[in-house]
Design a protein around this motif. Structure first.
Motif, short mmCIF file in Angstrom:
data_model
loop_
_atom_site.label_atom_id
_atom_site.label_comp_id
_atom_site.label_asym_id
_atom_site.label_seq_id
_atom_site.Cartn_x
_atom_site.Cartn_y
_atom_site.Cartn_z
N HIS B 406 59.63 36.87 -10.68
CA HIS B 406 58.17 36.73 -10.80
C HIS B 406 57.66 36.46 -12.21
CE1 HIS B 406 57.85 37.86 -6.64
NE2 HIS B 406 58.54 38.97 -6.86
N VAL B 407 58.32 36.95 -13.24
CA VAL B 407 57.80 36.75 -14.60
C VAL B 407 58.35 35.46 -15.21
CG1 VAL B 407 57.55 37.77 -16.89
CG2 VAL B 407 57.60 39.26 -14.87
N VAL B 408 59.64 35.22 -15.04
CA VAL B 408 60.25 34.02 -15.64
C VAL B 408 59.53 32.74 -15.19
CG1 VAL B 408 62.37 32.62 -15.71
CG2 VAL B 408 62.48 35.10 -16.15
N PRO B 409 59.20 32.58 -13.89
CA PRO B 409 58.49 31.35 -13.49
C PRO B 409 57.15 31.18 -14.20
CG PRO B 409 59.39 32.46 -11.57
CD PRO B 409 59.57 33.40 -12.72
N ILE B 410 56.44 32.28 -14.46
CA ILE B 410 55.15 32.17 -15.16
C ILE B 410 55.38 31.70 -16.60
CG2 ILE B 410 53.11 33.44 -15.95
CD1 ILE B 410 53.59 35.40 -13.59
N LEU B 411 56.39 32.28 -17.26
CA LEU B 411 56.69 31.89 -18.64
C LEU B 411 57.06 30.41 -18.69
CD1 LEU B 411 58.77 35.04 -19.71
CD2 LEU B 411 56.38 34.53 -20.30
N ARG B 412 57.73 29.92 -17.66
CA ARG B 412 58.10 28.49 -17.61
C ARG B 412 56.87 27.62 -17.37
NH1 ARG B 412 63.61 29.56 -14.19
NH2 ARG B 412 64.95 29.85 -16.02
N GLU B 413 56.01 28.08 -16.48
CA GLU B 413 54.77 27.34 -16.22
C GLU B 413 53.99 27.14 -17.51
OE1 GLU B 413 53.15 25.84 -13.60
OE2 GLU B 413 55.23 25.94 -12.88
N ARG B 414 54.02 28.17 -18.34
CA ARG B 414 53.25 28.12 -19.59
C ARG B 414 54.00 27.38 -20.71
NH1 ARG B 414 50.69 34.31 -19.95
NH2 ARG B 414 49.92 34.37 -17.80
N GLY B 415 55.18 26.87 -20.38
CA GLY B 415 55.93 26.11 -21.37
C GLY B 415 56.58 26.97 -22.44
N LEU B 416 56.75 28.25 -22.14
CA LEU B 416 57.27 29.18 -23.15
C LEU B 416 58.77 29.40 -23.06
CD1 LEU B 416 54.49 31.93 -22.87
CD2 LEU B 416 54.74 30.20 -24.69
N PHE B 417 59.34 29.14 -21.90
CA PHE B 417 60.75 29.52 -21.71
C PHE B 417 61.51 28.40 -20.99
CE2 PHE B 417 64.14 32.05 -19.48
CZ PHE B 417 64.82 32.41 -20.63
N ARG B 418 62.75 28.20 -21.41
CA ARG B 418 63.60 27.13 -20.88
C ARG B 418 63.75 27.20 -19.35
NH1 ARG B 418 67.63 30.82 -22.91
NH2 ARG B 418 67.68 29.83 -24.95
N ARG B 419 63.89 26.03 -18.74
CA ARG B 419 64.17 25.98 -17.31
C ARG B 419 65.67 26.03 -17.04
NH1 ARG B 419 59.62 24.89 -14.26
NH2 ARG B 419 57.83 24.51 -15.61
N GLU B 420 66.45 25.56 -18.02
CA GLU B 420 67.91 25.66 -17.91
C GLU B 420 68.50 25.68 -19.31
OE1 GLU B 420 68.61 20.90 -17.15
OE2 GLU B 420 68.38 22.26 -15.46
N TYR B 421 69.78 26.04 -19.38
CA TYR B 421 70.44 26.08 -20.68
C TYR B 421 70.58 24.66 -21.23
CZ TYR B 421 71.84 30.91 -19.67
OH TYR B 421 71.84 32.24 -19.39
N THR B 422 70.37 24.53 -22.55
CA THR B 422 70.62 23.24 -23.19
C THR B 422 71.90 23.31 -24.03
OG1 THR B 422 69.18 23.92 -25.00
CG2 THR B 422 68.20 22.58 -23.25
N GLY B 423 72.32 24.51 -24.43
CA GLY B 423 73.53 24.65 -25.23
C GLY B 423 74.61 25.38 -24.44
N ARG B 424 75.77 25.53 -25.09
CA ARG B 424 76.87 26.24 -24.44
C ARG B 424 77.17 27.58 -25.13
NH1 ARG B 424 78.72 23.54 -20.08
NH2 ARG B 424 79.47 25.63 -19.61
N THR B 425 76.88 27.69 -26.42
CA THR B 425 77.24 28.91 -27.15
C THR B 425 76.00 29.80 -27.33
OG1 THR B 425 76.80 28.10 -29.39
CG2 THR B 425 78.96 27.58 -28.44
N LEU B 426 76.26 31.05 -27.64
CA LEU B 426 75.16 31.98 -27.90
C LEU B 426 74.32 31.50 -29.08
CD1 LEU B 426 73.63 34.64 -27.54
CD2 LEU B 426 75.54 35.81 -28.66
N ARG B 427 74.98 31.02 -30.13
CA ARG B 427 74.24 30.49 -31.29
C ARG B 427 73.35 29.32 -30.88
NH1 ARG B 427 75.44 31.96 -36.24
NH2 ARG B 427 77.00 33.60 -36.38
N GLU B 428 73.84 28.48 -30.00
CA GLU B 428 73.02 27.35 -29.55
C GLU B 428 71.81 27.85 -28.76
OE1 GLU B 428 76.71 24.13 -29.47
OE2 GLU B 428 76.00 24.98 -27.57
#
Lengths: 447, 447
Positions: B406-428
């Motif tokens: 319920h919270v993650v979808p709202i953060l995505r709607e607002r453009g605040l949080f990634r929809r999927e991983y873009t990197g492979r490492t924790l640093r990325e």
């Protein structure tokens, strides 16, 4: 058909136990750093119903000044074995950890955690660590003497087993109504005050499913055998001849008896390097092919370190020079004697000795057909030299696959080896009991 | 829509961050010792594209003489995180390990091994460990002073990072033809001779995929913030108000700049306890229900230890008695100040204070709807108080599932949080660079 059953352990030695394994076209050196490779090995061994896999270890890196380094590259045991714990379901997971360079509290909880994660499949191969280079990674200028290392190990085992006993088996009650998670009186302090360690306790993790991890040992010096007779439940050993194997086996069981233990309470597992071919000639050819890949310069350096004498400029085709007495060796005393005796018995030149050690590193190398290897295993098993074997494939996964596919079925046909697991824990595989809780018994007596 | 993206870490706190979580009917206390529970949590967080999961740690067991013990039961970090490494593919794995009771050589190789096993997803939450009971498990009669612990930690970090740098990135060549596994000159000794440590090196495992594991820190005392400004790349922190959060954030970034680091080089992650309901009333009811499950006796003991004053006989419905000065606290100094200020600011009785601390242990508790929590997160993120959040669900897996659904979808709607991983490492994931190899650069300069 005998009801006594063989035990089989797989030595997880990178891409193979032969020191030149990584140079052979049937291996991929990138596998040395690949978790998938180790997952595959463990799953193959589990599919063949092996009792356990085992990871050797040391705590020193390659010498940067050496001109020729063959990295035998290893993952660290707790991390690798925990990854394998959730990649398998039944096979035991034995890791080497030194008593010389760790704290008992950290080690006891890491093994407890591994035992919980794996559902009772953890084993500890106890080593004291030889070598000054290792010591210099841990605030020391030189390693401790052999005898001191074993005194420390003895105290270490007392502390570690007491830490595993510091939670009674029924300590967790989780009474939601009262808010009581732990049964009062079920946790115990050690308040250990010894020569090497002062440890309060209790541990911060409940008693492991197995009580303790399986205790394994591989030192074959006098100190090592005494230690094994007191603590070890499984022993890895290097024996070259059936006579030596029988003598070691009888000696170890007698020492265990002198500590009030039964013959069954200690499982003896000599190492064997299976070099397999569909014909004997094919196997011998592979064996020769592997030995040809050994880099003499590096092998001479390794041997110099083992024998305590600089062989760098010694002619390769001459016998060994005079060696120091075993009392001067502060490392692997029994391996020193084994190599010395092998060279003398068979009057080997330096080059020949290197060839003999490259595959087995002191262990038996059996180059032959699956039938011949099964004969060897059966002979040692039935003639009082072994309760099972530490299988050290020279090439991995190649020679493990051969062993699982061709040797295991023969051993089963002969009624020597299980067709499937009957137990769930490593102790159950080896037929060893779950230890009683010493601190719980003490507390009960004081009430 | 901003391109700056939130970072989210999941705190793997057993069956929930609330101290009475195990008493609530929506949890199963048996999950505390279940690897499957932790695998499920990590996979849920990974499916929601969280940056990382994080395991807290301590090195002391429950006090057997305490009348009421709530075991918060934890697996040991290296073993648990290695098991999770092969149970997931992308999410970062952050483990707490103390510089006070481990050897840098052992720690550096365990993190290197975890980083190799996970393909570059390891992080180290660096703690110095407070408390005499912990020290008494490690050959000491009392813990070292706060300042000495941080001096030791500073030297420890120098040694550990040099050990990770002791193999150049291209050290492995595996030249089958020549028999050369390692490129000559690519391994380096440290020969470190410091006040706390003497370490030769090199490490016995190649440089980790990330160079170093991600370096995380959570101490917010003066010593802690200075240490963080020098070493930390991500910081967990407990802040009660937006004003305090902004002040801490600005202070930490300024300290990092004073060490020549950019604002982006250190990621600030305040903790937040999400108590979620489909209505605000439902959330508040859950919050009250949880606080009612706290056992006051145990909470008073915990608070007494934190505040350095015995509150056992203090009336529950009175304000706190006078507290000692912060200089007298040899433990978690910043947590002491936070609790003291909270009690004073809101004129809380002992009972009220216990309720406020039971869920958050000093962290923000937001009891409300998913929209309300998203508003809180966005406010802190956009107002200079946070680069992301350390999410501390009070009940696990229950409240993590709610957050992810319920919270993650709202953060995505607002453009605040990634929809999927873009990197492979924790640093990325955290947008942090792979560190250069200091020892390789030194060696190149000497040539």
């Amino acid at each position: 058909m005998s009801h006594r059953q063989l035990h089989l352990n797989l030595f997880l030695m990178g891409v193979g136990h032969h020191e030149a394994a990584w140079r052979h076209p049937r291996t991929d050196p990138a596998d040395l750093g690949s978790i998938r490779h180790f997952q595959r090995l463990a799953r193959t061994a589990e599919a063949a119903a092996f009792d356990s896999v085992f990871l050797a270890d040391g705590v020193e890196g390659p010498d940067p000044s050496a001109r020729s380094n063959a990295w035998v590259g290893h993952f660290e045991p707790f991390t690798l074995l925990s990854a394998l714990a959730v990649s398998t379901e039944r096979i035991g997971l034995i890791g080497t950890v030194s008593t010389g360079f760790t704290e008992p509290y950290n080690l006891a909880r890491q093994f407890a955690s591994l035992d919980h994660i794996s559902g009772g499949r953890a084993g500890w191969n106890i080593v004291t660590s030889a070598g000054d280079r290792a010591a210099r990674n841990f605030n020391r200028t030189a390693n401790q003497d052999h005898a001191v290392r074993y005194q420390r190990a003895d105290e270490y085992l007392r502390v570690a087993t007491d830490l595993w006993d510091s939670w009674e088996d029924d300590a967790l009650v989780f009474d939601r109504q009262s808010g009581q998670a732990l049964r009062p009186g079920s946790l115990h302090e050690l308040a250990h005050e010894g020569e090497h360690f002062q440890v309060l306790g209790p541990l911060n993790i409940p008693r492991p499913p197995q009580g303790y991890p399986l205790l394994v040992q591989a030192g074959s010096s006098e100190d090592g055998k005494d230690f094994a007779a007191r603590w070890a439940e499984a022993v890895f050993t290097a024996q070259q001849t059936l006579a030596e194997g029988r003598a070691f086996y009888a000696d170890l069981k007698a020492r265990a008896r002198s500590h009030g233990r039964s013959d069954d309470s200690i499982v003896v597992l000599p190492g064997v390097v299976p070099v397999l071919g569909s014909t004997e000639a094919e196997a011998k050819a592979l064996d020769a092919e592997l030995d040809d890949l050994i880099t003499p310069e590096r092998a001479v350096r390794t041997l110099s370190s083992l024998l305590g004498v600089d062989l760098t400029d010694h002619p390769l085709d001459q016998p060994l020079p005079p060696l120091p007495p075993v009392s001067a060796i502060n490392g692997a005393k029994s391996r020193f004697e084994l190599v010395r005796d092998l060279a003398e018995r068979e009057r080997l030149t330096l080059r020949q000795l290197i060839g003999r050690l490259g595959g087995g590193r002191g262990h038996q190398v059996v180059a032959g057909t699956p039938e011949q290897l099964a004969d060897h295993i059966e002979l040692w098993f039935t003639q009082g030299a072994a309760d099972g074997f530490n299988i050290m494939p020279p090439l991995l996964p190649d020679q493990l696959d051969h062993f699982a596919e061709h040797v295991v079925p023969i051993l089963r046909e002969r009624g020597l080896f299980r067709r499937e697991y009957t137990g769930r824990t490593l102790r159950e595989h080896y037929g060893l009991p779950r230890p009683a809780n010493r601190l719980a018994a003490l507390a009960a007596n004081h009430q």
